[in-house]
Design a protein around this motif. Structure first.
Motif, PDB file in Angstrom:
ATOM      1  N   LYS A 208       0.837  -1.200   0.000  1.00 14.15           N
ATOM      2  CA  LYS A 208       0.000   0.000   0.000  1.00 14.15           C
ATOM      3  C   LYS A 208       0.873   1.252   0.000  1.00 14.15           C
ATOM      4  CE  LYS A 208      -3.608   2.666   0.535  1.00 14.15           C
ATOM      5  NZ  LYS A 208      -3.983   3.373  -0.675  1.00 14.15           N
TER       6      LYS A 208
ATOM      7  N   CYS B 189       0.286  -2.135 -10.853  1.00 16.18           N
ATOM      8  CA  CYS B 189      -0.383  -2.279  -9.547  1.00 16.18           C
ATOM      9  C   CYS B 189      -1.888  -2.374  -9.723  1.00 16.18           C
ATOM     10  CB  CYS B 189      -0.041  -1.106  -8.642  1.00 16.18           C
ATOM     11  SG  CYS B 189       1.646  -1.122  -8.008  1.00 16.18           S
ATOM     12  N   TYR B 190      -2.445  -1.516 -10.554  1.00 18.96           N
ATOM     13  CA  TYR B 190      -3.887  -1.567 -10.792  1.00 18.96           C
ATOM     14  C   TYR B 190      -4.285  -2.857 -11.511  1.00 18.96           C
ATOM     15  CZ  TYR B 190      -5.180   3.142  -9.301  1.00 18.96           C
ATOM     16  OH  TYR B 190      -5.453   4.263  -8.559  1.00 18.96           O
TER      17      TYR B 190
ATOM     18  N   GLU C 159      -2.821  -5.788 -11.407  1.00 11.56           N
ATOM     19  CA  GLU C 159      -2.628  -6.965 -10.563  1.00 11.56           C
ATOM     20  C   GLU C 159      -3.302  -6.852  -9.195  1.00 11.56           C
ATOM     21  OE1 GLU C 159      -1.195  -9.700 -11.767  1.00 11.56           O
ATOM     22  OE2 GLU C 159      -0.823  -8.658 -13.659  1.00 11.56           O
ATOM     23  N   GLY C 160      -3.747  -5.655  -8.840  1.00 14.85           N
ATOM     24  CA  GLY C 160      -4.349  -5.457  -7.520  1.00 14.85           C
ATOM     25  C   GLY C 160      -3.315  -5.437  -6.404  1.00 14.85           C
TER      26      GLY C 160
ATOM     27  N   THR D 177      -3.681  -1.933  -3.945  1.00 11.12           N
ATOM     28  CA  THR D 177      -4.959  -1.304  -4.236  1.00 11.12           C
ATOM     29  C   THR D 177      -5.913  -2.359  -4.781  1.00 11.12           C
ATOM     30  OG1 THR D 177      -6.007   0.566  -5.373  1.00 11.12           O
ATOM     31  CG2 THR D 177      -4.333  -0.665  -6.611  1.00 11.12           C
ATOM     32  N   ARG D 178      -7.141  -1.969  -5.022  1.00 12.17           N
ATOM     33  CA  ARG D 178      -8.077  -2.895  -5.666  1.00 12.17           C
ATOM     34  C   ARG D 178      -7.746  -3.002  -7.147  1.00 12.17           C
ATOM     35  NH1 ARG D 178     -13.843  -1.059  -3.127  1.00 12.17           N
ATOM     36  NH2 ARG D 178     -13.557  -2.153  -1.154  1.00 12.17           N
ATOM     37  N   LYS D 179      -7.951  -4.175  -7.686  1.00 20.75           N
ATOM     38  CA  LYS D 179      -7.732  -4.396  -9.114  1.00 20.75           C
ATOM     39  C   LYS D 179      -8.721  -3.531  -9.896  1.00 20.75           C
ATOM     40  CE  LYS D 179      -7.313  -8.073 -12.470  1.00 20.75           C
ATOM     41  NZ  LYS D 179      -7.306  -9.518 -12.693  1.00 20.75           N
ATOM     42  N   ASP D 180      -8.191  -2.774 -10.856  1.00 24.74           N
ATOM     43  CA  ASP D 180      -9.026  -1.894 -11.662  1.00 24.74           C
ATOM     44  C   ASP D 180      -8.403  -1.798 -13.063  1.00 24.74           C
ATOM     45  OD1 ASP D 180     -10.327   0.273 -12.932  1.00 24.74           O
ATOM     46  OD2 ASP D 180     -10.707   1.245 -10.998  1.00 24.74           O
ATOM     47  N   GLU D 181      -8.914  -2.605 -13.971  1.00 20.32           N
ATOM     48  CA  GLU D 181      -8.329  -2.680 -15.310  1.00 20.32           C
ATOM     49  C   GLU D 181      -8.500  -1.383 -16.093  1.00 20.32           C
ATOM     50  OE1 GLU D 181      -9.860  -6.258 -17.056  1.00 20.32           O
ATOM     51  OE2 GLU D 181      -8.649  -7.517 -15.753  1.00 20.32           O
TER      52      GLU D 181
END
Length: 74
Positions: A12, A36-37, A39-40, A43-47
């Motif tokens: 984080k 990071c986004y 793979e989550g 943070t939360r995964k967000d494609e």
């Protein structure tokens, strides 16, 4: 080991630093933030956000790896 609280806290913290640096214009940070986004990590995964950061890195900084990943997203 990935489930330990210390490791999650470090992810984080790394994510937060990447986000700050990306907003300041660092192109490598934009690329790693996209990962990071995607793979989550930290943070939360967000494609959608991952795509947007790959796009920023690929087009504003001509980052070759970001261009490759952006092509994969398409």
């Amino acid at each position: 080991m990935n489930g330990t609280p210390g490791v999650q806290k470090d992810k984080k913290k790394a994510f937060d630093l990447l986000l700050t640096t990306s907003k300041e214009g660092n192109n490598d940070a934009r690329y790693y933030l996209a990962i990071c986004y995607m793979e989550g990590m930290g943070t939360r995964k967000d494609e959608k956000k991952a795509f947007n950061w790959y796009f920023e890195s690929a087009y504003n900084g001509c980052h070759a790896l970001a261009q490759s990943r952006l092509g994969y997203c398409y």
